[in-house]
Design a protein around this motif. Sequence first.
Motif, short mmCIF file in Angstrom:
data_model
loop_
_atom_site.label_atom_id
_atom_site.label_comp_id
_atom_site.label_asym_id
_atom_site.label_seq_id
_atom_site.Cartn_x
_atom_site.Cartn_y
_atom_site.Cartn_z
N ASN A 27 2.65 12.36 -4.61
CA ASN A 27 2.41 10.93 -4.66
C ASN A 27 3.63 10.14 -5.12
OD1 ASN A 27 -0.41 10.63 -3.80
ND2 ASN A 27 -0.81 11.97 -5.55
N SER A 28 4.75 10.84 -5.25
CA SER A 28 5.98 10.16 -5.59
C SER A 28 5.88 9.33 -6.87
CB SER A 28 6.41 9.25 -4.43
OG SER A 28 7.68 8.74 -4.67
N LEU A 29 5.32 9.95 -7.91
CA LEU A 29 5.14 9.18 -9.14
C LEU A 29 6.48 8.92 -9.81
CD1 LEU A 29 1.99 10.78 -10.76
CD2 LEU A 29 2.18 9.15 -8.92
N PRO A 30 6.66 7.71 -10.31
CA PRO A 30 7.90 7.37 -11.02
C PRO A 30 8.00 8.18 -12.32
CG PRO A 30 6.58 5.41 -10.57
CD PRO A 30 5.74 6.58 -10.23
N PRO A 31 9.19 8.34 -12.87
CA PRO A 31 9.35 9.07 -14.12
C PRO A 31 8.47 8.46 -15.21
CG PRO A 31 11.48 8.57 -13.17
CD PRO A 31 10.47 7.86 -12.34
N GLY A 32 7.85 9.31 -15.99
CA GLY A 32 7.01 8.83 -17.09
C GLY A 32 5.61 8.47 -16.70
N HIS A 150 0.77 4.25 3.57
CA HIS A 150 -0.60 4.47 4.04
C HIS A 150 -1.41 3.22 3.81
CE1 HIS A 150 -4.03 6.77 5.36
NE2 HIS A 150 -4.71 6.24 4.36
N ARG A 151 -2.13 2.80 4.87
CA ARG A 151 -2.99 1.63 4.77
C ARG A 151 -4.42 2.02 5.09
NH1 ARG A 151 -0.33 -3.24 4.38
NH2 ARG A 151 1.92 -3.02 4.62
N THR A 152 -5.36 1.33 4.46
CA THR A 152 -6.75 1.57 4.81
C THR A 152 -7.02 0.92 6.15
OG1 THR A 152 -7.38 -0.43 3.67
CG2 THR A 152 -7.49 1.60 2.40
N LYS A 153 -8.24 1.12 6.69
CA LYS A 153 -8.54 0.59 8.03
C LYS A 153 -8.36 -0.92 8.08
CE LYS A 153 -11.64 3.79 10.31
NZ LYS A 153 -12.45 4.42 9.22
N ASP A 154 -8.70 -1.57 6.96
CA ASP A 154 -8.54 -3.03 6.96
C ASP A 154 -7.13 -3.45 6.54
OD1 ASP A 154 -9.28 -1.91 4.59
OD2 ASP A 154 -10.64 -3.51 3.96
N GLY A 155 -6.21 -2.51 6.59
CA GLY A 155 -4.81 -2.89 6.46
C GLY A 155 -4.28 -3.04 5.05
N ARG A 156 -4.97 -2.52 4.06
CA ARG A 156 -4.49 -2.70 2.70
C ARG A 156 -3.60 -1.53 2.30
NH1 ARG A 156 -9.56 -4.95 -0.70
NH2 ARG A 156 -7.87 -5.62 -2.06
N LEU A 157 -2.46 -1.87 1.73
CA LEU A 157 -1.47 -0.86 1.39
C LEU A 157 -1.91 -0.09 0.14
CD1 LEU A 157 1.40 0.21 2.12
CD2 LEU A 157 2.25 -1.30 0.33
N VAL A 158 -2.21 1.20 0.30
CA VAL A 158 -2.68 1.97 -0.85
C VAL A 158 -1.74 3.13 -1.20
CG1 VAL A 158 -5.13 1.40 -0.70
CG2 VAL A 158 -4.22 3.24 0.71
N PHE A 159 -0.73 3.34 -0.35
CA PHE A 159 0.29 4.30 -0.74
C PHE A 159 1.63 3.91 -0.15
CE2 PHE A 159 3.08 7.91 -0.29
CZ PHE A 159 3.09 8.39 -1.58
N THR A 160 2.66 3.93 -0.98
CA THR A 160 4.01 3.72 -0.50
C THR A 160 4.95 4.48 -1.42
OG1 THR A 160 5.66 2.09 0.12
CG2 THR A 160 4.34 1.56 -1.79
N LEU A 161 5.99 5.05 -0.84
CA LEU A 161 6.88 5.91 -1.63
C LEU A 161 7.49 5.17 -2.81
CD1 LEU A 161 9.16 8.08 0.65
CD2 LEU A 161 7.51 8.84 -1.04
N LYS A 162 8.09 4.03 -2.50
CA LYS A 162 8.79 3.27 -3.53
C LYS A 162 7.85 2.21 -4.06
CE LYS A 162 13.74 2.79 -3.33
NZ LYS A 162 14.82 1.87 -3.11
N ARG A 163 7.36 2.45 -5.27
CA ARG A 163 6.35 1.52 -5.78
C ARG A 163 6.96 0.18 -6.16
NH1 ARG A 163 3.94 5.80 -4.89
NH2 ARG A 163 3.42 6.68 -6.88
#
Lengths: 249, 423
Positions: A27-32, A150-163
């Motif tokens: 999930n590409s979690l940031p440090p900490g 990654h977006r849900t069907k209604d287009g909401r951004l729920v995953f992106t590498l660079k938060r």
Amino acid sequence: MRKLGMVIDLSRCIGCRSCAVVCKIHNSLPPGTWWQRVETVGAKEHMIPTGEYPDLSEVFLPIPCQHCENAPCVKVCPVGATWQREDGLVLVDYERCIGCRYCMTACPYGIRQFNWQSSDDSFKEGFKNAGFEENWFKDKEYRYGYPLDHRTKDGRLVFTLKRPRGIVEKCTFCVQYVDQGLLPACVRGCPGNARTFGDLNDPNSEISKIIRGRDVFKLLSDLGTEPKVFYIPPSRKEGKGGISYGKKL
Amino acid sequence: MEKNYNNIVKGLAVVAVLGLVAYIYQLYSGLIVTNMRNPFSWGLYVATWAFYVGTAAGGLVVSSAIYLFNARQLKPIARVAALTAFLFAMGAMIILLPDIGRPDRLYNMIIHPNFKSMLPWDFIVLSSYAVVSAIYTYTLMYPDIAAKGVKLPFYGVVGRKELTEEGLARLREESDKKAKRLAPIALPLAILIHTVTAWVLATQFARSWWYGGVLAPTFISAALATGPAIVILASLVVFGYKDKMEGTYTLLAKVSAVSAIIMLFMYYNDFMIRFWWHNGRDFDALKLVFTKYIFLHAVEVIFILLSAYIFIKYPKDPKKLVQGSLSVIVGVFAHRFLLLPPAYNIIPLRVPVIMHNETVEWSYPIAVGQIRGNLNNPEKVFVAYWSYVPSIVEIAVTAGVMAFLVLAFLKLVQILPVKEVEQ
Ligand code: SF4
Ligand code: SF4
């Protein structure tokens, strides 16, 4: 409609924290930042038994987001950035969150994590504090983890590498995988096979079969948050690691 | 005197500018420059917000009391009071800005409000309160604005109308009538802003320090203690102490003193209930107040009691009035700050563990959100306790907003006809 949930068998958990690490990488979690925590119940440090010799115990308790049915974080979010999808996943819309952190106050499980600084800054600082003078990635833009938005069907951004900076994130049950019919990373990565993921509404799913007729418990069930993560209490281990070596030992 | 005043204004301006610089720095670097982290996610900004909401109340309570309860003694200071109400309501909204991670997305509050959350409601009542107090202030001042106009810097006099004696008298009557009609709207709103602000916190079952029905009444009584104190200070600045206004100040001082005592009563009533059971989260939150935060707690109790004592004993001495007002402000500010540590440092997720036949509540640690320390001395990644002390940036921003509010007040009372013309 599906209701996705998870059951974690505490007898099988060996406290190795593989789930936490696998989650962090995928999930590409940031440090900490950690979406998944595993601690030894009652201990000041992980992997230290509690009690007094010879009455020692060591129970590991892994905690993902509980994806509460009656989620306080969903209720308090002033802009509906945190919401519950029909399949039961509680998700954060990275493009709508205003970063008020009300949800962090509301969540009783300490799940939610804020992006206190930009992704670049936090990686730079993380590397530096870990002893690397420079950004350790050769390509500064590189991030480990699932590479696509990654977006849900209604287009909401729920995953992106660079938060984005200034927003809240948390365990999504790996929505980017679940939507493709795959299992969450922690479930696949657990060496003790302690985790089972699936549809709680389907009586024939593996998770329903495991829960049925077993003593399972939920965390802080008295709060009425109705978590969808179930725990099978640890059974008393006789002798070494639950294997009976006979009376002698 | 003149020189003194100028120096104060200059000092305030410097603090306000420093605050702005600090805010820009925070915008640039992110909230990492605060000392809040994941386990302690709200800090000084939120405490100050609760404080400002409290101080904003006094104004409209005072002005509407004139008409609702026929408290004519308060009439001379009605305009000043309404003006402070407006300024602090604005202050409460301004101080939330730096707490927001994405102020650029605030419009989502308007296009996607979630009315199950208390925050949009708070936004609604606070902004209505600001609007109503602005209208109220304007209504009270209108006749004088029409008579003399308002002298804007760089712009000259605006709003002046040619009026005959009778015309002015008619305007005054009208203004009085309108204010009378506004009063029944203003007072409930004044009560609502505290109630809803308290509900933002009191609805959180996870935080036993806040959860429950006692927080909203305590907020109201704290507001009725600080509100009049602010009005006393503001009126002393504008009018000085005149014997003619003795009754006004005495009444304000009494309201503040009585409310302060009621507040402490409710506070300790809650303590008693937490104390008696001697166990569990409620008790542990209280224990934290009397161990780690005993100093802060002493400050709130001593200063609030002191102010009540001063206000009751010397309601006619201008110097004592200032001391009393300042001390209630310090006390209630400490009280507001103390809202946070026992709420966050009692981690909601605790697991009972039996050790030596005794149950110990073990707190499940939370990831801090930042890598601290270095390779040889790494600091903890997961913590179950966060000793929060505001960072320099947080203090600078908060002080900046405070200085800005005082400056705005000083400027506005110069421009607007806040003094009632002697009739
Ligand atoms: S565990 Fe916390 S973050 Fe997850 S759904 Fe429940 S309240 Fe929300
Ligand atoms: S921080 Fe974001 S997700 Fe959490 S309550 Fe605020 S807007 Fe919603």
